[in-house]
Design an enzyme around this catalytic site. Sequence first.
Site, PDB file in Angstrom:
ATOM      1  N   PRO A 194      14.569 110.040 -17.525  1.00 26.11           N
ATOM      2  CA  PRO A 194      13.740 110.638 -16.471  1.00 26.11           C
ATOM      3  C   PRO A 194      14.475 111.604 -15.550  1.00 26.11           C
ATOM      4  O   PRO A 194      15.618 111.359 -15.156  1.00 26.11           O
ATOM      5  CB  PRO A 194      13.236 109.426 -15.680  1.00 26.11           C
ATOM      6  CG  PRO A 194      14.110 108.296 -16.077  1.00 26.11           C
ATOM      7  CD  PRO A 194      14.575 108.585 -17.461  1.00 26.11           C
ATOM      8  N   ASN A 195      13.781 112.656 -15.245  1.00 27.30           N
ATOM      9  CA  ASN A 195      14.190 113.693 -14.277  1.00 27.30           C
ATOM     10  C   ASN A 195      15.274 114.637 -14.791  1.00 27.30           C
ATOM     11  O   ASN A 195      15.580 115.639 -14.139  1.00 27.30           O
ATOM     12  CB  ASN A 195      14.637 113.065 -12.945  1.00 27.30           C
ATOM     13  CG  ASN A 195      13.521 112.263 -12.309  1.00 27.30           C
ATOM     14  OD1 ASN A 195      12.422 112.787 -12.140  1.00 27.30           O
ATOM     15  ND2 ASN A 195      13.778 111.010 -11.989  1.00 27.30           N
ATOM     16  N   ARG A 213      17.481 120.480  -9.811  1.00 37.50           N
ATOM     17  CA  ARG A 213      17.452 119.186  -9.107  1.00 37.50           C
ATOM     18  C   ARG A 213      18.841 118.850  -8.561  1.00 37.50           C
ATOM     19  O   ARG A 213      19.805 118.758  -9.324  1.00 37.50           O
ATOM     20  CB  ARG A 213      17.023 118.115 -10.100  1.00 37.50           C
ATOM     21  CG  ARG A 213      17.240 116.701  -9.663  1.00 37.50           C
ATOM     22  CD  ARG A 213      17.292 115.777 -10.896  1.00 37.50           C
ATOM     23  NE  ARG A 213      17.375 114.400 -10.499  1.00 37.50           N
ATOM     24  CZ  ARG A 213      17.871 113.440 -11.275  1.00 37.50           C
ATOM     25  NH1 ARG A 213      18.321 113.720 -12.483  1.00 37.50           N
ATOM     26  NH2 ARG A 213      17.915 112.203 -10.851  1.00 37.50           N
ATOM     27  N   TYR A 259      24.304 117.471  -9.854  1.00 35.98           N
ATOM     28  CA  TYR A 259      24.115 117.603 -11.300  1.00 35.98           C
ATOM     29  C   TYR A 259      24.438 118.992 -11.852  1.00 35.98           C
ATOM     30  O   TYR A 259      24.379 119.202 -13.062  1.00 35.98           O
ATOM     31  CB  TYR A 259      22.673 117.214 -11.666  1.00 35.98           C
ATOM     32  CG  TYR A 259      22.331 115.796 -11.255  1.00 35.98           C
ATOM     33  CD1 TYR A 259      23.007 114.718 -11.819  1.00 35.98           C
ATOM     34  CD2 TYR A 259      21.366 115.532 -10.281  1.00 35.98           C
ATOM     35  CE1 TYR A 259      22.724 113.406 -11.438  1.00 35.98           C
ATOM     36  CE2 TYR A 259      21.068 114.233  -9.892  1.00 35.98           C
ATOM     37  CZ  TYR A 259      21.754 113.176 -10.466  1.00 35.98           C
ATOM     38  OH  TYR A 259      21.479 111.882 -10.088  1.00 35.98           O
ATOM     39  N   ASN A 319      21.567 109.744 -22.293  1.00 39.54           N
ATOM     40  CA  ASN A 319      21.633 109.621 -20.831  1.00 39.54           C
ATOM     41  C   ASN A 319      20.323 108.978 -20.374  1.00 39.54           C
ATOM     42  O   ASN A 319      19.310 109.662 -20.231  1.00 39.54           O
ATOM     43  CB  ASN A 319      21.824 110.988 -20.177  1.00 39.54           C
ATOM     44  CG  ASN A 319      22.023 110.866 -18.665  1.00 39.54           C
ATOM     45  OD1 ASN A 319      21.734 109.833 -18.083  1.00 39.54           O
ATOM     46  ND2 ASN A 319      22.499 111.939 -18.041  1.00 39.54           N
ATOM     47  N   ALA A 340      18.105 107.045 -14.480  1.00 45.92           N
ATOM     48  CA  ALA A 340      17.945 105.874 -13.601  1.00 45.92           C
ATOM     49  C   ALA A 340      17.642 104.587 -14.367  1.00 45.92           C
ATOM     50  O   ALA A 340      17.919 103.489 -13.867  1.00 45.92           O
ATOM     51  CB  ALA A 340      16.849 106.154 -12.578  1.00 45.92           C
ATOM     52  N   GLU A 343      26.751 106.544 -24.212  1.00 46.49           N
ATOM     53  CA  GLU A 343      26.048 106.845 -22.956  1.00 46.49           C
ATOM     54  C   GLU A 343      26.799 107.933 -22.190  1.00 46.49           C
ATOM     55  O   GLU A 343      28.031 107.918 -22.111  1.00 46.49           O
ATOM     56  CB  GLU A 343      25.942 105.584 -22.093  1.00 46.49           C
ATOM     57  CG  GLU A 343      25.243 105.845 -20.763  1.00 46.49           C
ATOM     58  CD  GLU A 343      24.661 104.588 -20.145  1.00 46.49           C
ATOM     59  OE1 GLU A 343      23.920 103.873 -20.839  1.00 46.49           O
ATOM     60  OE2 GLU A 343      24.950 104.323 -18.966  1.00 46.49           O
ATOM     61  N   HIS A 380      26.655 110.166 -18.435  1.00 49.42           N
ATOM     62  CA  HIS A 380      26.084 110.495 -17.126  1.00 49.42           C
ATOM     63  C   HIS A 380      26.754 111.754 -16.610  1.00 49.42           C
ATOM     64  O   HIS A 380      27.995 111.871 -16.685  1.00 49.42           O
ATOM     65  CB  HIS A 380      26.300 109.361 -16.121  1.00 49.42           C
ATOM     66  CG  HIS A 380      25.523 108.135 -16.461  1.00 49.42           C
ATOM     67  ND1 HIS A 380      24.169 108.038 -16.227  1.00 49.42           N
ATOM     68  CD2 HIS A 380      25.891 106.984 -17.055  1.00 49.42           C
ATOM     69  CE1 HIS A 380      23.746 106.862 -16.652  1.00 49.42           C
ATOM     70  NE2 HIS A 380      24.770 106.205 -17.164  1.00 49.42           N
ATOM     71  N   ARG A 418      29.081 106.681  -6.502  1.00 54.26           N
ATOM     72  CA  ARG A 418      27.829 106.971  -5.773  1.00 54.26           C
ATOM     73  C   ARG A 418      27.280 105.694  -5.122  1.00 54.26           C
ATOM     74  O   ARG A 418      28.032 104.779  -4.820  1.00 54.26           O
ATOM     75  CB  ARG A 418      26.827 107.608  -6.750  1.00 54.26           C
ATOM     76  CG  ARG A 418      27.341 108.944  -7.325  1.00 54.26           C
ATOM     77  CD  ARG A 418      26.317 109.607  -8.204  1.00 54.26           C
ATOM     78  NE  ARG A 418      25.105 109.945  -7.460  1.00 54.26           N
ATOM     79  CZ  ARG A 418      23.961 110.330  -8.028  1.00 54.26           C
ATOM     80  NH1 ARG A 418      23.896 110.460  -9.343  1.00 54.26           N
ATOM     81  NH2 ARG A 418      22.911 110.616  -7.292  1.00 54.26           N
TER      82      ARG A 418
HETATM   83  C1  DQA Z   1      22.417 110.213 -14.011  1.00 53.44           C
HETATM   84  C2  DQA Z   1      22.847 109.197 -12.960  1.00 53.44           C
HETATM   85  C3  DQA Z   1      21.694 108.281 -12.581  1.00 53.44           C
HETATM   86  O1  DQA Z   1      22.107 107.353 -11.597  1.00 53.44           O
HETATM   87  C4  DQA Z   1      20.536 109.084 -12.034  1.00 53.44           C
HETATM   88  O2  DQA Z   1      19.444 108.234 -11.772  1.00 53.44           O
HETATM   89  C5  DQA Z   1      20.153 110.217 -12.908  1.00 53.44           C
HETATM   90  C6  DQA Z   1      21.192 110.997 -13.563  1.00 53.44           C
HETATM   91  C7  DQA Z   1      23.527 111.225 -14.312  1.00 53.44           C
HETATM   92  O3  DQA Z   1      23.447 111.865 -15.349  1.00 53.44           O
HETATM   93  O4  DQA Z   1      24.448 111.395 -13.507  1.00 53.44           O
HETATM   94  O5  DQA Z   1      18.987 110.564 -13.010  1.00 53.44           O
HETATM   95  O6  DQA Z   1      22.126 109.537 -15.210  1.00 53.44           O
END
Ligand code: DQA
Length: 154
Positions: A23-24, A31, A36, A85, A88, A109, A111, A118
């Site tokens: 998500p996102n 964003r 990011y 990835n 959240a 995985e 990130h 964080r």
């Molecule tokens: C993330 C880190 C997560 O905590 C966050 O919710 C994201 C992006 C990252 O790529 O740094 O949406 O996965």
Amino acid sequence: MLYTIIFVGLKTILMRILILNGPNLNLTGTREPEIYGHQTFDSLIKQLLKLFPKAEITYKQSNVEGELINILQAAYDDFDGIVFNPAAYSHTSIALADTIRSMNIPVIEVHLSNIFARESYRKNSFTAEVCQASLSGFGMDGYRMAIEYLLRNA
Ligand code: DQA
């Protein structure tokens, strides 16, 4: 006959890699760019396709937990490795962790941000616990590193 052999030969050198984002991450580029970065995934995927001609790279993204589970379950036959990835959902989803645990292909995985530097609720990743390896804090470079690892080790 000769053509068949060449085709099979070419197929065996192509590693099929799925890059899957949660998500996102479709908003990456605009964003919270201070966290990011400014690069979009469209532009990253173009770079990765050029960088890894021996990999058959597919990119998928979903904002929906169940859809991510369906994509992972369907990936068994179609891919040799996954760069994931979960965004959240890493910090909340036992369901996604269970799916990864059941997989017979390597899942790495990634990130973008360093989740350990964080908020405290980001420090735990249920999904990283069941992945083969995890990368955090390398920005978009983490995806390249994960693919390099898969090409060498999967
Ligand atoms: C993330 C880190 C997560 O905590 C966050 O919710 C994201 C992006 C990252 O790529 O740094 O949406 O996965």
